[in-house]
Design a protein around this motif. Structure first.
Motif, PDB file in Angstrom:
ATOM      1  N   HIS A 166      -2.810  -2.100  -7.735  1.00 39.98           N
ATOM      2  CA  HIS A 166      -2.270  -1.848  -6.393  1.00 39.98           C
ATOM      3  C   HIS A 166      -1.057  -2.698  -6.031  1.00 39.98           C
ATOM      4  O   HIS A 166      -0.672  -2.773  -4.863  1.00 39.98           O
ATOM      5  CB  HIS A 166      -3.350  -1.979  -5.310  1.00 39.98           C
ATOM      6  CG  HIS A 166      -4.342  -0.862  -5.352  1.00 39.98           C
ATOM      7  ND1 HIS A 166      -3.962   0.446  -5.529  1.00 39.98           N
ATOM      8  CD2 HIS A 166      -5.699  -0.848  -5.273  1.00 39.98           C
ATOM      9  CE1 HIS A 166      -5.042   1.208  -5.551  1.00 39.98           C
ATOM     10  NE2 HIS A 166      -6.100   0.448  -5.415  1.00 39.98           N
ATOM     11  N   TYR A 256      -4.858  -2.044   0.937  1.00 39.71           N
ATOM     12  CA  TYR A 256      -4.948  -1.148  -0.233  1.00 39.71           C
ATOM     13  C   TYR A 256      -6.135  -0.207  -0.031  1.00 39.71           C
ATOM     14  O   TYR A 256      -6.079   0.980  -0.342  1.00 39.71           O
ATOM     15  CB  TYR A 256      -5.170  -1.933  -1.531  1.00 39.71           C
ATOM     16  CG  TYR A 256      -4.138  -2.979  -1.895  1.00 39.71           C
ATOM     17  CD1 TYR A 256      -2.797  -2.845  -1.541  1.00 39.71           C
ATOM     18  CD2 TYR A 256      -4.515  -4.103  -2.642  1.00 39.71           C
ATOM     19  CE1 TYR A 256      -1.864  -3.810  -1.914  1.00 39.71           C
ATOM     20  CE2 TYR A 256      -3.591  -5.065  -3.018  1.00 39.71           C
ATOM     21  CZ  TYR A 256      -2.273  -4.921  -2.651  1.00 39.71           C
ATOM     22  OH  TYR A 256      -1.367  -5.874  -3.021  1.00 39.71           O
ATOM     23  N   ASP A 260      -6.019   3.751   0.592  1.00 38.23           N
ATOM     24  CA  ASP A 260      -6.640   4.611  -0.412  1.00 38.23           C
ATOM     25  C   ASP A 260      -7.690   5.525   0.210  1.00 38.23           C
ATOM     26  O   ASP A 260      -7.813   6.698  -0.162  1.00 38.23           O
ATOM     27  CB  ASP A 260      -7.278   3.768  -1.519  1.00 38.23           C
ATOM     28  CG  ASP A 260      -7.585   4.618  -2.736  1.00 38.23           C
ATOM     29  OD1 ASP A 260      -6.628   5.220  -3.286  1.00 38.23           O
ATOM     30  OD2 ASP A 260      -8.755   4.728  -3.104  1.00 38.23           O
ATOM     31  N   ALA A 312       0.566   1.355   4.643  1.00 39.53           N
ATOM     32  CA  ALA A 312      -0.466   1.335   3.597  1.00 39.53           C
ATOM     33  C   ALA A 312      -0.857   2.758   3.189  1.00 39.53           C
ATOM     34  O   ALA A 312      -0.985   3.063   1.998  1.00 39.53           O
ATOM     35  CB  ALA A 312      -1.694   0.576   4.094  1.00 39.53           C
ATOM     36  N   ILE A 316       0.020   3.737  -0.686  1.00 40.25           N
ATOM     37  CA  ILE A 316      -1.013   3.925  -1.712  1.00 40.25           C
ATOM     38  C   ILE A 316      -0.994   5.368  -2.232  1.00 40.25           C
ATOM     39  O   ILE A 316      -1.278   5.630  -3.399  1.00 40.25           O
ATOM     40  CB  ILE A 316      -2.406   3.500  -1.179  1.00 40.25           C
ATOM     41  CG1 ILE A 316      -2.406   1.995  -0.872  1.00 40.25           C
ATOM     42  CG2 ILE A 316      -3.511   3.821  -2.183  1.00 40.25           C
ATOM     43  CD1 ILE A 316      -2.174   1.057  -2.057  1.00 40.25           C
TER      44      ILE A 316
END
Ligand code: GN1
Ligand code: MG
Length: 377
Positions: A166, A256, A260, A312, A316
């Motif tokens: 990541h 992360y 995700d 984010a 991601i």
């Protein structure tokens, strides 16, 4: 034993039996849709705990699988204890690492393969795509609960089992390394789209690493892979009951995980669809997830944490597309594939999703700001 398992030439029965301390193994079935490890559901002839999960760890991805087990044991033992000390008015479980008859947390077979076993969350199921808003709130709650349970553990206790995981700039470097291998002038429209997609976003891709370096986002523990099908739901109550797949618990950013979780759960078409042009990001689902997440997590979220949620989600999604595309260019060495262009299509799905996220930036930021306001007021 199913025929398929015998044909592959591995003695699954013998391996599963190493972990079957209370009963005899009756069946082993290929299980789930993981892209890295080989996963089997083992059945026993017992009344309780009739199943467990047996996995062969991919050595290429995890060169030191014993450290993966070490991280997993520290977390599961701690979280289990923490759960016992809090009052929760709903079912919640942490998967347990199962030991072999000799007391080890793994078994190495004659080929050198690394096997480990994890308890199965009974009466539960997972989903590859989200079902409705209620479901999205439960997915968010699950991630919040996971972060809450690991909250007091110090990241320093955990090994870095997957360096660079990541860290988007590192994936960009790997991409730059494989690119020169593809100087073919006959490249397809799809590949051209991917090349341009990456090149247009290269500068921005440091966004979370910069925030980390500037201490705007602290190093914490993370799950690493909280995608929708890693959340288990109770079959009877339809509520989330566990987060599984603990291979990538290690120091990182909670962003992360937030990124995700949303990239995976707000894509109603799922990440394995070939009709990639149909892919979009559903902002209503993102609101449900963040609501569910913040119901648990708002106590440990800082102002800066809120500021970086949108980045984010976008990053991601972009990063996973980049990882799939790089693997396609490198000859499919990392992710398991079912056909040669599989990783290219997976990349297109993520890039299309990232595009949809970008085009709805205002809406997503408004959702985040409204949720933050609810907290302040
Ligand atoms: C891989 O193996 P699986 O499906 O649990 C990958 C994740 C990706 C995911 C995409 C260690 O997870 O990072 O997000 O595929 N895991 C690793 O489906 O690279
Ligand atoms: Mg995983």
């Amino acid at each position: 034993m199913t025929e398929e398992l015998q044909i592959k030439g591995t003695d699954y029965l013998k391996i599963a039996e190493q972990f079957a301390l209370n009963g005899n193994v009756t069946e082993a079935k290929v299980f789930g849709s993981g892209n890295i490890n080989d996963t089997y559901l083992i059945s026993l002839d017992t009344l309780d705990n009739r199943n467990f999960i047996l996995q062969r760890i991919n050595h290429y991805v995890f060169p030191q699988p014993q450290l993966v087990m070490q991280n997993m044991r520290i977390f599961t033992e701690y979280a289990d204890q923490k759960l016992k000390n809090i009052h929760l008015d709903r079912r919640w479980e942490v998967p347990r690492v199962l030991l072999t008859k000799d007391g080890f947390d793994h078994y190495t077979d004659i080929d050198g393969s690394f096997w480990r076993a994890i308890s199965f969350i009974q009466n539960s199921q997972s989903f590859d795509t989200i079902q409705n808003i209620e479901h999205s709130k439960e997915v968010g709650y699950a991630l919040g609960m996971f972060h809450y349970l690991m909250g007091d553990l110090s990241p320093e206790q955990f090994a870095d089992t997957l360096p660079g995981f990541h860290i988007t700039p590192t994936y960009l470097q790997q991409y730059e390394e494989v690119l020169p291998l593809h100087t073919n002038t006959n490249i397809s429209e799809e590949v051209k789209y991917c090349l341009k997609f990456v090149s247009d976003r290269q500068k921005w891709a440091n966004v979370l690493e910069n925030a980390k370096a500037e201490n705007k986002l602290p190093l914490r523990l993370m799950h690493g892979d909280p995608k929708i099908n890693n959340v288990m739901f109770d079959i009877s109550t339809k509520k989330a009951v566990s987060v599984i797949d603990l291979d990538t618990i290690k120091p990182g950013l909670i962003h992360y995980d937030i990124g995700d979780c949303l990239r995976s759960a707000c894509n109603p078409a799922g990440e394995e669809i070939e009709d990639w042009e149909a892919v979009y990001f559903d902002t209503d689902l993102s609101q449900g997830i963040l609501q569910g997440y913040l119901a648990v997590a708002q106590d440990f979220m800082t102002e800066n944490d809120y500021l970086y949620i949108y980045d984010a989600i976008r990053l991601i999604t972009f990063e996973l597309g980049l990882r799939f595309f790089t693997d396609y260019l490198a000859g499919n060495v990392y992710f398991k594939i079912k056909y040669p262009e599989h990783n290219l299509f997976r990349a297109l799905v993520q890039f299309k999703l990232a595009e949809s996220i970008e085009s709805q930036a205002q809406t997503i930021n408004r959702i985040i700001a409204d949720l933050q306001d609810c907290k302040i007021n």
